[in-house]
Design a protein around this motif. Structure first.
Motif, PDB file in Angstrom:
ATOM      1  N   LEU A   1     -25.393 -18.239   3.030  1.00 35.37           N
ATOM      2  CA  LEU A   1     -24.195 -18.590   2.265  1.00 35.37           C
ATOM      3  C   LEU A   1     -23.777 -20.007   2.643  1.00 35.37           C
ATOM      4  N   PRO A   2     -23.749 -20.955   1.702  1.00 35.08           N
ATOM      5  CA  PRO A   2     -23.420 -22.348   2.052  1.00 35.08           C
ATOM      6  C   PRO A   2     -21.985 -22.479   2.547  1.00 35.08           C
ATOM      7  N   ALA A   3     -21.813 -23.241   3.604  1.00 31.62           N
ATOM      8  CA  ALA A   3     -20.466 -23.467   4.130  1.00 31.62           C
ATOM      9  C   ALA A   3     -19.617 -24.282   3.168  1.00 31.62           C
ATOM     10  N   THR A   4     -20.263 -25.015   2.255  1.00 36.08           N
ATOM     11  CA  THR A   4     -19.497 -25.770   1.259  1.00 36.08           C
ATOM     12  C   THR A   4     -18.668 -24.840   0.380  1.00 36.08           C
ATOM     13  N   LEU A   5     -19.100 -23.582   0.236  1.00 32.79           N
ATOM     14  CA  LEU A   5     -18.330 -22.628  -0.561  1.00 32.79           C
ATOM     15  C   LEU A   5     -16.975 -22.361   0.078  1.00 32.79           C
ATOM     16  N   TRP A   6     -16.953 -22.296   1.415  1.00 33.29           N
ATOM     17  CA  TRP A   6     -15.671 -22.118   2.102  1.00 33.29           C
ATOM     18  C   TRP A   6     -14.767 -23.328   1.885  1.00 33.29           C
ATOM     19  N   LEU A   7     -15.357 -24.509   1.853  1.00 34.99           N
ATOM     20  CA  LEU A   7     -14.564 -25.717   1.594  1.00 34.99           C
ATOM     21  C   LEU A   7     -13.947 -25.662   0.206  1.00 34.99           C
ATOM     22  N   VAL A   8     -14.715 -25.188  -0.782  1.00 32.27           N
ATOM     23  CA  VAL A   8     -14.179 -25.053  -2.140  1.00 32.27           C
ATOM     24  C   VAL A   8     -13.017 -24.069  -2.159  1.00 32.27           C
TER      25      VAL A   8
ATOM     26  N   VAL B   1     -10.993 -23.228   0.344  1.00 42.21           N
ATOM     27  CA  VAL B   1      -9.834 -23.787   1.046  1.00 42.21           C
ATOM     28  C   VAL B   1      -9.147 -24.858   0.200  1.00 42.21           C
ATOM     29  N   LEU B   2      -9.927 -25.785  -0.362  1.00 43.43           N
ATOM     30  CA  LEU B   2      -9.331 -26.825  -1.201  1.00 43.43           C
ATOM     31  C   LEU B   2      -8.717 -26.224  -2.460  1.00 43.43           C
ATOM     32  N   GLY B   3      -9.366 -25.200  -3.033  1.00 39.31           N
ATOM     33  CA  GLY B   3      -8.810 -24.539  -4.210  1.00 39.31           C
ATOM     34  C   GLY B   3      -7.486 -23.874  -3.908  1.00 39.31           C
TER      35      GLY B   3
ATOM     36  N   PRO C   1     -16.975 -28.584  -8.247  1.00 38.13           N
ATOM     37  CA  PRO C   1     -15.510 -28.449  -8.202  1.00 38.13           C
ATOM     38  C   PRO C   1     -14.836 -29.241  -7.101  1.00 38.13           C
ATOM     39  N   LEU C   2     -15.587 -29.670  -6.085  1.00 38.55           N
ATOM     40  CA  LEU C   2     -14.985 -30.492  -5.026  1.00 38.55           C
ATOM     41  C   LEU C   2     -14.466 -31.808  -5.587  1.00 38.55           C
ATOM     42  N   GLY C   3     -15.097 -32.323  -6.657  1.00 35.63           N
ATOM     43  CA  GLY C   3     -14.678 -33.602  -7.226  1.00 35.63           C
ATOM     44  C   GLY C   3     -13.236 -33.597  -7.706  1.00 35.63           C
ATOM     45  N   PRO C   4     -12.885 -32.746  -8.684  1.00 33.14           N
ATOM     46  CA  PRO C   4     -11.484 -32.744  -9.142  1.00 33.14           C
ATOM     47  C   PRO C   4     -10.503 -32.284  -8.070  1.00 33.14           C
ATOM     48  N   MET C   5     -10.938 -31.413  -7.158  1.00 33.78           N
ATOM     49  CA  MET C   5     -10.033 -30.977  -6.081  1.00 33.78           C
ATOM     50  C   MET C   5      -9.701 -32.132  -5.151  1.00 33.78           C
ATOM     51  N   ILE C   6     -10.705 -32.921  -4.795  1.00 33.37           N
ATOM     52  CA  ILE C   6     -10.456 -34.085  -3.943  1.00 33.37           C
ATOM     53  C   ILE C   6      -9.545 -35.076  -4.659  1.00 33.37           C
ATOM     54  N   TYR C   7      -9.770 -35.254  -5.961  1.00 36.50           N
ATOM     55  CA  TYR C   7      -8.883 -36.153  -6.709  1.00 36.50           C
ATOM     56  C   TYR C   7      -7.445 -35.652  -6.659  1.00 36.50           C
ATOM     57  N   ARG C   8      -7.263 -34.352  -6.868  1.00 34.74           N
ATOM     58  CA  ARG C   8      -5.901 -33.793  -6.902  1.00 34.74           C
ATOM     59  C   ARG C   8      -5.205 -33.955  -5.559  1.00 34.74           C
ATOM     60  N   LEU C   9      -5.919 -33.744  -4.477  1.00 33.82           N
ATOM     61  CA  LEU C   9      -5.286 -33.753  -3.172  1.00 33.82           C
ATOM     62  C   LEU C   9      -5.165 -35.146  -2.571  1.00 33.82           C
TER      63      LEU C   9
ATOM     64  N   ARG D   1       4.687 -19.888 -16.642  1.00 30.60           N
ATOM     65  CA  ARG D   1       3.591 -19.386 -17.476  1.00 30.60           C
ATOM     66  C   ARG D   1       2.262 -20.069 -17.154  1.00 30.60           C
ATOM     67  N   ARG D   2       2.309 -21.195 -16.451  1.00 27.67           N
ATOM     68  CA  ARG D   2       1.079 -21.891 -16.072  1.00 27.67           C
ATOM     69  C   ARG D   2       0.436 -21.310 -14.821  1.00 27.67           C
ATOM     70  N   LEU D   3       1.159 -20.457 -14.103  1.00 26.00           N
ATOM     71  CA  LEU D   3       0.643 -19.933 -12.838  1.00 26.00           C
ATOM     72  C   LEU D   3      -0.681 -19.182 -12.985  1.00 26.00           C
ATOM     73  N   PRO D   4      -0.832 -18.272 -13.960  1.00 24.25           N
ATOM     74  CA  PRO D   4      -2.128 -17.573 -14.065  1.00 24.25           C
ATOM     75  C   PRO D   4      -3.307 -18.519 -14.250  1.00 24.25           C
ATOM     76  N   ARG D   5      -3.139 -19.556 -15.057  1.00 24.80           N
ATOM     77  CA  ARG D   5      -4.224 -20.509 -15.284  1.00 24.80           C
ATOM     78  C   ARG D   5      -4.525 -21.298 -14.014  1.00 24.80           C
ATOM     79  N   ILE D   6      -3.485 -21.711 -13.307  1.00 25.86           N
ATOM     80  CA  ILE D   6      -3.673 -22.462 -12.066  1.00 25.86           C
ATOM     81  C   ILE D   6      -4.411 -21.618 -11.035  1.00 25.86           C
ATOM     82  N   LEU D   7      -3.995 -20.372 -10.878  1.00 29.65           N
ATOM     83  CA  LEU D   7      -4.631 -19.496  -9.895  1.00 29.65           C
ATOM     84  C   LEU D   7      -6.059 -19.154 -10.292  1.00 29.65           C
ATOM     85  N   ALA D   8      -6.304 -18.973 -11.594  1.00 28.51           N
ATOM     86  CA  ALA D   8      -7.651 -18.615 -12.047  1.00 28.51           C
ATOM     87  C   ALA D   8      -8.636 -19.750 -11.814  1.00 28.51           C
ATOM     88  N   LEU D   9      -8.229 -20.986 -12.128  1.00 28.21           N
ATOM     89  CA  LEU D   9      -9.131 -22.122 -12.006  1.00 28.21           C
ATOM     90  C   LEU D   9      -9.400 -22.506 -10.555  1.00 28.21           C
ATOM     91  N   ASN D  10      -8.364 -22.488  -9.741  1.00 27.74           N
ATOM     92  CA  ASN D  10      -8.478 -23.058  -8.403  1.00 27.74           C
ATOM     93  C   ASN D  10      -8.752 -22.043  -7.303  1.00 27.74           C
TER      94      ASN D  10
END
Length: 345
Positions: free
Chosen positions: A60-67, A69-71, A132-140, A89-98
């Motif tokens: 299991l790649p450790a990068t998955l854990w990073l995704v 945590v960042l998500g 997915p690390l790309g947009p997560m890094i941008y967001r944070l 109303r945006r909460l379900p979409r936010i939780l589903a994606l991240n």
């Protein structure tokens, strides 16, 4: 140097140049849209290759854990912001994606043996983990300071690069690795032979470049990115979300970087920090294009590939010096021909 050696070096230069061209295009895209000199671009190359190697080892790649945590961090920040602005109303979409999507991917990999999957499935899983690390890094890291001066964004890029490099050492260790070739063997052309993996690299690189050209020219999101690159304020006034444009540009950059790592992993041994040097050579190509011109950046990256290949024959100990020295006359030429303006505070 005889004709046979020249052909072999040219083949190496074209192969490396194709990868550098992809990275140069990604760097130009990110800078044009967000003004970020994305130094960690090379880390996605290493993460993509090493994540694929981990999957092929049945782990299991450790990068998955990073995704995950960042998500979770992105979901917490965006969720709190949505509640604060009365947009529950945006909460379900936010939780589903991240959060839900990374957890679903983790459950999938926990229930199957990735080593027994077909190569195409392994590649798709590696991309699904790393991209997915790309947009997560941008967001944070970048979205909160999107309007900061370029120098501040550059300092943040250096910090992100150091963090990702350190995490790469923690995740993958100090040993290098290679992955099996997509197709074994070579194509005999009579006067020379061409490895099938090299053909894969050239064909897929060309397909990605054509795909990017079509994306920017024909899709609504591609046109939105072009508009944001030309004029951020004007794009915002026309209803184009610069935040969405930033996330999309980082997603494309992560996809290009991770896929480049997957392509070159069968022909070169990659370590946790190998991506920095590869990304830096793509950056030289991007500088030749002035960080604005996609065709010139791609051509400059191909020049870097050929220069590296042929200099390795004549002066192998100094090939890196020769490649990076190329940036000096380019910067001097652009500095003499450019009109200098003081950046507004």
């Amino acid at each position: 140097m005889d004709f046979q050696i020249a052909l072999l070096l040219g083949q190496d230069g074209l192969t490396n140049g194709a990868i550098y061209a992809l990275l140069a295009l990604a760097l130009v895209l990110v800078f044009a849209v967000t003004r970020v000199i994305f130094i960690p671009q090379g880390e996605f190359v290493a993460y993509g290759a090493l994540t694929l190697a981990t999957l092929q080892a049945g782990k299991l790649p450790a990068t998955l854990w990073l995704v995950v945590v960042l998500g979770a961090a992105v979901a917490a920040i965006d969720g709190a912001r949505a509640l604060r602005h009365g947009s529950a109303r945006r909460l379900p979409r936010i939780l589903a994606l991240n959060l839900a999507a990374p957890l679903a991917l983790w459950l999938l990999l926990a229930g199957v043996d990735p080593a027994g999957l077909p190569l195409a499935a392994q590649v798709l899983l590696a991309l699904a983990i790393v991209v997915p690390l790309g947009p997560m890094i941008y967001r944070l890291a970048y979205q909160p300071i999107a309007e900061a001066p370029v120098l501040i964004l550059l300092i943040v890029s250096i910090a992100v690069h150091l963090v990702l490099t350190g995490l790469g050492l923690l995740f993958f260790g100090a040993e290098g690795t290679r992955t099996p070739a997509f197709t074994e063997g070579a194509l005999d052309l009579g006067f020379t032979s061409l490895q099938y993996q090299t053909l894969w690299i050239l064909l897929i690189s060309a397909a990605l470049i054509v795909g990017l050209y079509a994306f920017f020219g024909r899709s609504i999101y591609g046109k939105a990115l072009r508009a944001t690159a030309l004029n951020r304020t004007g794009a915002r006034l026309m209803g184009i979300s610069t935040t969405l444009a930033g996330k999309l540009s980082f997603t494309l950059a992560a996809l290009i970087g991770a896929f480049s790592g997957v392509l070159i992993s069968p022909i070169t041994t990659l370590y946790y920090d190998s991506g920095f040097l590869i990304g830096l050579k793509g950056f030289v190509g991007a500088i030749i294009g002035g960080l604005v011109s996609y065709p010139v950046a791609a051509a400059g990256a191909l020049l870097v590939g050929f220069l590296e290949a042929y200099s390795s024959f004549w002066a192998s100990a100094y090939k890196e010096v020769i490649v990076f020295t190329l940036i000096i006359p380019v910067l001097l030429w652009r500095s003499l021909g450019a009109r200098h303006t003081e950046e507004e505070e």
